[in-house]
Write an enzyme that holds these catalytic residues in place. Structure first.
Site, PDB file in Angstrom:
ATOM      1  N   ASP A  97       0.852  -1.180   0.000  1.00 29.57           N
ATOM      2  CA  ASP A  97       0.000   0.000   0.000  1.00 29.57           C
ATOM      3  C   ASP A  97       0.899   1.245   0.000  1.00 29.57           C
ATOM      4  O   ASP A  97       2.123   1.137  -0.139  1.00 29.57           O
ATOM      5  CB  ASP A  97      -0.964  -0.014   1.186  1.00 29.57           C
ATOM      6  CG  ASP A  97      -0.259  -0.049   2.536  1.00 29.57           C
ATOM      7  OD1 ASP A  97       0.945   0.274   2.623  1.00 29.57           O
ATOM      8  OD2 ASP A  97      -0.932  -0.402   3.526  1.00 29.57           O
ATOM      9  N   MET A  98       0.316   2.392   0.197  1.00 31.17           N
ATOM     10  CA  MET A  98       1.083   3.637   0.153  1.00 31.17           C
ATOM     11  C   MET A  98       2.140   3.717   1.260  1.00 31.17           C
ATOM     12  O   MET A  98       3.124   4.431   1.124  1.00 31.17           O
ATOM     13  CB  MET A  98       0.139   4.842   0.230  1.00 31.17           C
ATOM     14  CG  MET A  98      -0.681   4.996  -1.028  1.00 31.17           C
ATOM     15  SD  MET A  98      -1.870   6.356  -0.970  1.00 31.17           S
ATOM     16  CE  MET A  98      -0.810   7.751  -0.696  1.00 31.17           C
TER      17      MET A  98
END
Length: 128
Positions: free
Chosen positions: A15-16
């Site tokens: 994810d980020m």
């Protein structure tokens, strides 16, 4: 028979924040199961051509600790229980021996045309 399968965490798996997205653990254990079945000598393409496919009917999963970008992981697959049509496996994802994720997965062989369970292939039963 215990099966070990290596996984490298790529950027696309995260994810980020650089942590493996939770659903990707399911992809990791799927790859390990496919490799495990292949190493048992089961030709899944031939099975499909004969109208039989593997279907996961249940997954019980525990997320214990995050995996991160560029981690080197190992997926351990261990068969736990086998009936005529069902195989239950334990799968653990580890980083340097530490458990990050564990799951119990139940899969059956299914006739693609009828949608009904069929006997596990003889080579699977013999290998286990």
């Amino acid at each position: 028979m215990t099966h070990q399968f290596p996984i490298t965490v790529y950027y696309e798996d995260t994810d980020m924040g650089g942590i493996v997205y939770h659903a990707n653990f399911l992809r990791f254990i799927e790859r390990a199961r496919s490799d495990y079945v292949r190493r048992l000598g089961v030709d899944q393409n031939a099975m499909r051509d004969a109208g039989i496919v593997w279907v996961v009917t249940r997954i019980e999963a525990d997320y214990l600790s995050p995996a991160r970008f560029e981690d080197e992981l190992t997926v351990e697959t261990v068969p736990e229980k086998m009936t005529t049509a069902r195989l239950t496996m334990s799968q653990i994802v580890r980083r340097e021996g530490r458990e990050l994720f564990r799951a119990k997965v139940t899969a059956v062989c299914m006739d693609m045309h009828s949608g009904k369970p069929v006997r596990l292939p003889a080579e699977v039963r013999a290998s286990l």
